[in-house]
Design a protein around this motif. Structure first.
Motif, PDB file in Angstrom:
ATOM      1  N   ARG A  48       0.819  -1.214   0.000  1.00 31.54           N
ATOM      2  CA  ARG A  48       0.000   0.000   0.000  1.00 31.54           C
ATOM      3  C   ARG A  48       0.856   1.269   0.000  1.00 31.54           C
ATOM      4  N   SER A  49       2.041   1.184   0.588  1.00 31.25           N
ATOM      5  CA  SER A  49       2.922   2.351   0.608  1.00 31.25           C
ATOM      6  C   SER A  49       3.572   2.616  -0.748  1.00 31.25           C
ATOM      7  N   GLN A  50       3.431   1.644  -1.682  1.00 36.56           N
ATOM      8  CA  GLN A  50       4.058   1.756  -2.995  1.00 36.56           C
ATOM      9  C   GLN A  50       3.121   2.321  -4.056  1.00 36.56           C
ATOM     10  N   THR A  51       1.845   2.475  -3.718  1.00 35.98           N
ATOM     11  CA  THR A  51       0.871   2.896  -4.735  1.00 35.98           C
ATOM     12  C   THR A  51      -0.237   3.714  -4.088  1.00 35.98           C
ATOM     13  N   GLU A  52      -0.871   4.540  -4.894  1.00 34.54           N
ATOM     14  CA  GLU A  52      -2.029   5.292  -4.415  1.00 34.54           C
ATOM     15  C   GLU A  52      -3.328   4.538  -4.671  1.00 34.54           C
ATOM     16  N   LEU A  53      -3.244   3.418  -5.373  1.00 28.38           N
ATOM     17  CA  LEU A  53      -4.438   2.621  -5.631  1.00 28.38           C
ATOM     18  C   LEU A  53      -4.869   1.894  -4.367  1.00 28.38           C
ATOM     19  N   PRO A  54      -6.173   1.671  -4.192  1.00 28.52           N
ATOM     20  CA  PRO A  54      -6.635   0.832  -3.087  1.00 28.52           C
ATOM     21  C   PRO A  54      -6.101  -0.594  -3.260  1.00 28.52           C
TER      22      PRO A  54
END
Length: 343
Positions: free
Chosen positions: A84-90
């Motif tokens: 989750r820290s690698q992307t802004e996607l859910p």
């Protein structure tokens, strides 16, 4: 809106026979795990296996259970948090069996406005009983409960260059202080008939020592070929002498022939041949679980030392290594921006 669903195997809620039994029932009643007709599968699983297996499996789970819970679940949740820290996607997490189902994961994504999902089976290789059952279940749940949701599936990534590098680096890191004379690549075992059933040509996969090295479209769904390919790719990447590397298959049920050679037999053979300092890697899994922590790290070590070995190392799975997390982030970013998937 796009989102990601990571899917792993799953786990009982606790290491007790009461919780292990329904987990094993769901797992073993899957027609892609035990691919017998349902009436026969019901007799085998509920009439025979579940009468004794839950107690034995619970004892095994108790040996590897962490204070924080099931190792596979805890590791998967750590991985989820880092991804989750690698992307802004859910990004959500689902389990094929047990609590925290695929349906629950898709519902979490829908609640965040997601209608286009990247499904990530956390298995490097294609097999009926792992990768395929995740995809089939996800698509069935989507059709029944989320008809407006679109699912794209990450392909088996066993030979992706980024994955090969991450796995090679992990092996190298763990071996830097261990003087070995052999490395055993131990893969999850499956029945030989699963290989033949997964062969789209219906004639290529003969398991005769030649088919896996003969180019064919069947390799796209051939677990055996993909396992041996992984061993070859890692051997090349690390510059390992071929006489110090071999592959085997662990975990099997009595009766039908399963993929060979069997890992427990290899422990004895290697020790008897003078390979007394053994490192074992389990590349069919990206998260440590009962099969790696109990069967290989504990029982495997005991078997090897009893056979005459003097030193044994189980190399952990990738788990939540930062480079593995970063690679998953790159794959998600590629899909988000271009719609393409890694190969």
């Amino acid at each position: 809106m796009k989102g990601v669903l990571l899917v792993n195997l799953g786990s009982p809620d606790s290491p007790t026979p009461k919780d292990v039994k329904p987990y094993l029932d769901e797992f073993l009643m899957d027609g892609r795990v035990i691919d017998a007709p349902k009436w026969l599968r019901t007799i085998l699983v509920r009439g025979i296996i579940l009468q004794t297996r839950p107690k034995k499996s619970a004892a095994a789970y108790q040996k590897i259970w962490w204070d924080s819970g099931s190792p596979l679940i805890v590791i998967s949740e750590r991985f989820l948090k880092k991804v989750r820290s690698q992307t802004e996607l859910p990004v959500a997490l689902g389990m094929r069996y047990g609590s925290g189902s695929i349906e629950e994961g898709l519902e979490q994504l829908r609640a965040q406005g997601v209608d286009e999902v990247l499904l990530v089976p956390l298995y490097p290789h294609y097999a009926m009983s792992s990768y395929e059952t995740v995809v089939v279940d996800a698509l069935e749940v989507q059709a029944q409960k989320f008809p407006d949701m679109q699912i794209t599936t990450l392909p088996a990534f066993y030979r992706n260059p980024g994955y090969v590098k991450v796995l090679s680096d992990s092996i190298k890191d763990h071996l830097k202080d261990f003087e070995y004379d052999h490395i055993l690549f131990s893969y999850h075992g499956i029945p030989e008939r699963h290989i033949r059933k997964s062969d789209p040509t219906r004639f290529h996969c003969k398991i005769d020592g030649k088919c896996c090295s003969t180019n064919s479209v069947a390799h796209h769904t051939c677990y055996r070929h993909q396992c041996y390919d992984t061993t070859a790719l890692i051997t090349e990447a690390l510059g390992l002498p071929e006489d110090k590397v071999s592959s085997s298959f662990q975990s099997r049920l009595a009766g039908d022939p399963w993929l060979k050679p069997y890992t427990d037999y290899e422990f004895k053979r290697l020790a008897e041949e003078g390979k007394t300092r053994l490192a074992v890697i389990t590349p069919a899994f990206v998260s440590d679980c009962l099969e790696t922590l109990e069967e290989i790290a504990m029982e495997g070590k005991e078997d090897f030392l009893e056979a005459g070995g003097t030193a044994y190392m189980h190399i952990p799975c990738l788990n939540d290594r930062d480079d593995w997390v970063a690679l998953m982030g790159q794959w998600i970013d590629q899909w988000e921006k271009t719609g393409s998937l890694p190969v």
